[in-house]
Design an enzyme around this catalytic site. Sequence first.
Site, PDB file in Angstrom:
ATOM      1  N   ASN A  11      66.727  -3.625  -8.206  1.00  0.00           N
ATOM      2  CA  ASN A  11      66.693  -4.234  -6.868  1.00  0.00           C
ATOM      3  C   ASN A  11      68.029  -4.946  -6.655  1.00  0.00           C
ATOM      4  O   ASN A  11      68.275  -5.997  -7.241  1.00  0.00           O
ATOM      5  CB  ASN A  11      65.512  -5.216  -6.820  1.00  0.00           C
ATOM      6  CG  ASN A  11      65.499  -6.073  -5.577  1.00  0.00           C
ATOM      7  OD1 ASN A  11      66.212  -5.791  -4.602  1.00  0.00           O
ATOM      8  ND2 ASN A  11      64.686  -7.119  -5.593  1.00  0.00           N
ATOM      9  N   TRP A  12      68.864  -4.365  -5.818  1.00  0.00           N
ATOM     10  CA  TRP A  12      70.222  -4.911  -5.641  1.00  0.00           C
ATOM     11  C   TRP A  12      70.261  -6.115  -4.695  1.00  0.00           C
ATOM     12  O   TRP A  12      71.285  -6.771  -4.575  1.00  0.00           O
ATOM     13  CB  TRP A  12      71.169  -3.815  -5.120  1.00  0.00           C
ATOM     14  CG  TRP A  12      71.582  -2.831  -6.170  1.00  0.00           C
ATOM     15  CD1 TRP A  12      71.084  -2.710  -7.437  1.00  0.00           C
ATOM     16  CD2 TRP A  12      72.609  -1.825  -6.054  1.00  0.00           C
ATOM     17  NE1 TRP A  12      71.725  -1.694  -8.112  1.00  0.00           N
ATOM     18  CE2 TRP A  12      72.661  -1.139  -7.283  1.00  0.00           C
ATOM     19  CE3 TRP A  12      73.466  -1.435  -5.017  1.00  0.00           C
ATOM     20  CZ2 TRP A  12      73.554  -0.087  -7.509  1.00  0.00           C
ATOM     21  CZ3 TRP A  12      74.352  -0.388  -5.246  1.00  0.00           C
ATOM     22  CH2 TRP A  12      74.392   0.279  -6.479  1.00  0.00           C
ATOM     23  N   LYS A  13      69.172  -6.343  -3.951  1.00  0.00           N
ATOM     24  CA  LYS A  13      69.142  -7.469  -2.989  1.00  0.00           C
ATOM     25  C   LYS A  13      70.342  -7.363  -2.031  1.00  0.00           C
ATOM     26  O   LYS A  13      70.730  -6.252  -1.708  1.00  0.00           O
ATOM     27  CB  LYS A  13      69.094  -8.800  -3.752  1.00  0.00           C
ATOM     28  CG  LYS A  13      67.994  -8.786  -4.824  1.00  0.00           C
ATOM     29  CD  LYS A  13      67.733 -10.094  -5.474  1.00  0.00           C
ATOM     30  CE  LYS A  13      66.621  -9.933  -6.495  1.00  0.00           C
ATOM     31  NZ  LYS A  13      66.235 -11.177  -7.153  1.00  0.00           N
ATOM     32  N   HIS A  98      58.372  -8.941  -1.817  1.00  0.00           N
ATOM     33  CA  HIS A  98      59.165  -9.650  -2.817  1.00  0.00           C
ATOM     34  C   HIS A  98      59.091 -11.149  -2.533  1.00  0.00           C
ATOM     35  O   HIS A  98      59.060 -11.550  -1.363  1.00  0.00           O
ATOM     36  CB  HIS A  98      60.611  -9.162  -2.787  1.00  0.00           C
ATOM     37  CG  HIS A  98      61.414  -9.675  -3.946  1.00  0.00           C
ATOM     38  ND1 HIS A  98      61.892 -10.957  -3.993  1.00  0.00           N
ATOM     39  CD2 HIS A  98      61.789  -9.082  -5.102  1.00  0.00           C
ATOM     40  CE1 HIS A  98      62.532 -11.133  -5.147  1.00  0.00           C
ATOM     41  NE2 HIS A  98      62.491 -10.008  -5.832  1.00  0.00           N
ATOM     42  N   GLU A 100      61.204 -13.359  -2.533  1.00  0.00           N
ATOM     43  CA  GLU A 100      62.285 -13.871  -1.674  1.00  0.00           C
ATOM     44  C   GLU A 100      61.966 -13.631  -0.198  1.00  0.00           C
ATOM     45  O   GLU A 100      62.320 -14.429   0.666  1.00  0.00           O
ATOM     46  CB  GLU A 100      63.619 -13.225  -2.090  1.00  0.00           C
ATOM     47  CG  GLU A 100      64.112 -13.825  -3.406  1.00  0.00           C
ATOM     48  CD  GLU A 100      64.986 -12.910  -4.242  1.00  0.00           C
ATOM     49  OE1 GLU A 100      65.458 -11.871  -3.723  1.00  0.00           O
ATOM     50  OE2 GLU A 100      65.198 -13.231  -5.429  1.00  0.00           O
ATOM     51  N   GLU A 168      56.085 -10.507 -10.701  1.00  0.00           N
ATOM     52  CA  GLU A 168      57.342 -11.238 -10.814  1.00  0.00           C
ATOM     53  C   GLU A 168      57.084 -12.740 -10.670  1.00  0.00           C
ATOM     54  O   GLU A 168      56.983 -13.252  -9.540  1.00  0.00           O
ATOM     55  CB  GLU A 168      58.312 -10.801  -9.724  1.00  0.00           C
ATOM     56  CG  GLU A 168      58.707  -9.346  -9.795  1.00  0.00           C
ATOM     57  CD  GLU A 168      60.068  -9.103  -9.149  1.00  0.00           C
ATOM     58  OE1 GLU A 168      60.937  -8.579  -9.840  1.00  0.00           O
ATOM     59  OE2 GLU A 168      60.255  -9.482  -7.983  1.00  0.00           O
ATOM     60  N   GLY A 174      65.983 -14.519 -11.484  1.00  0.00           N
ATOM     61  CA  GLY A 174      67.363 -14.986 -11.410  1.00  0.00           C
ATOM     62  C   GLY A 174      67.652 -16.262 -12.183  1.00  0.00           C
ATOM     63  O   GLY A 174      68.711 -16.863 -12.024  1.00  0.00           O
ATOM     64  N   SER A 214      64.333 -11.805 -14.584  1.00  0.00           N
ATOM     65  CA  SER A 214      65.277 -11.997 -15.697  1.00  0.00           C
ATOM     66  C   SER A 214      65.151 -10.968 -16.815  1.00  0.00           C
ATOM     67  O   SER A 214      65.326 -11.297 -17.991  1.00  0.00           O
ATOM     68  CB  SER A 214      65.166 -13.412 -16.258  1.00  0.00           C
ATOM     69  OG  SER A 214      65.594 -14.360 -15.270  1.00  0.00           O
ATOM     70  N   GLY A 235      66.611  -7.222 -11.149  1.00  0.00           N
ATOM     71  CA  GLY A 235      67.542  -7.669 -10.116  1.00  0.00           C
ATOM     72  C   GLY A 235      68.967  -7.654 -10.645  1.00  0.00           C
ATOM     73  O   GLY A 235      69.624  -6.623 -10.717  1.00  0.00           O
ATOM     74  N   GLY A 236      69.452  -8.839 -11.047  1.00  0.00           N
ATOM     75  CA  GLY A 236      70.848  -9.006 -11.457  1.00  0.00           C
ATOM     76  C   GLY A 236      71.368  -7.956 -12.417  1.00  0.00           C
ATOM     77  O   GLY A 236      72.478  -7.434 -12.239  1.00  0.00           O
TER      78      GLY A 236
HETATM   79  P1  PGA Z   1      66.268 -10.791 -11.619  1.00  0.00           P
HETATM   80  O1  PGA Z   1      65.496 -10.397 -10.274  1.00  0.00           O
HETATM   81  O2  PGA Z   1      66.157  -9.619 -12.561  1.00  0.00           O
HETATM   82  O3  PGA Z   1      67.686 -11.040 -11.194  1.00  0.00           O
HETATM   83  O4  PGA Z   1      65.606 -11.995 -12.175  1.00  0.00           O
HETATM   84  C1  PGA Z   1      64.295  -9.674 -10.312  1.00  0.00           C
HETATM   85  C2  PGA Z   1      63.794  -9.436  -8.919  1.00  0.00           C
HETATM   86  O5  PGA Z   1      63.884 -10.319  -8.065  1.00  0.00           O
HETATM   87  O6  PGA Z   1      63.280  -8.338  -8.605  1.00  0.00           O
END
Ligand code: PGA
Length: 257
Positions: A11-13, A98, A100, A168, A174, A214, A235-236
């Site tokens: 997930n590149w956001k 998600h 976010e 999640e 993150g 993470s 994500g990251g």
């Molecule tokens: P992260 O994000 O791996 O950077 O913690 C995961 C996500 O939000 O899908």
Amino acid sequence: MTTIRPLVAGNWKINGLTAQLAELQALKDRLASEPALGADVLVCPPATLLAQARWALRGSMIALGAQDCHPLPSGAHTGDISAEMLADAGASSVIVGHSERRTDHGETDALVRAKAEAAHRAGLTAIICVGETEKERRDGETLEIVKRQLRGSVPEGARATDTVIAYEPVWAIGTGLTPTPEDVAEVHGFIRAELGQLLAPREADRMRILYGGSVKPANAKELLSVKDVNGALVGGASLKADDFYAIVSAYRGENAA
Ligand code: PGA
């Protein structure tokens, strides 16, 4: 026991301009030499890169996904993107709910469910995210929250072939923090049991439940080998081909379909 082919999704956001496609190319090249990889691989870049990513990924085993969709197929909703548009741009999946988006845009379970239904209408797989906040975990409400989100967000008649659940924990996203394998096992086992209440047994038994928050090369093997963890939402660490490849490699030689 049902064997579930795992999925590792990136997930590149809101990270990624055109230059970021070089990482996709690098990932494609590395995976090209892994015919026996035991997992499906999906990358969800920003919507602006979908069309280019589709061409970059041509002939590869990497599938393309999006990060959100509007519930309606078309209409007067400036700035939104429908599931049909995402499918048209080359996506086969879309993340919905998600944390976010639940936080930044006040998305409710009902809206998340409508988005998942829109994904299905457009022929996309819906990756439905659930997870508790730090306070909710501290207050011992994790399972209750996850149950409420599942009951509110998973469409009736969801199938293992068109729906993926991503657990999640919000506090793990993150932050570099992760739950213990025992905590992950508890929640994933609970989600599997809840799906059994909501869906036909065949679908509940086969639906993929991803862990997200993470996930890094250093902890992937430990987290991904937990019972009822059928892959990861990353994500990251999905932004760098080397890191994402290292996470995907946790499945090297396993469950090859
Ligand atoms: P992260 O994000 O791996 O950077 O913690 C995961 C996500 O939000 O899908």
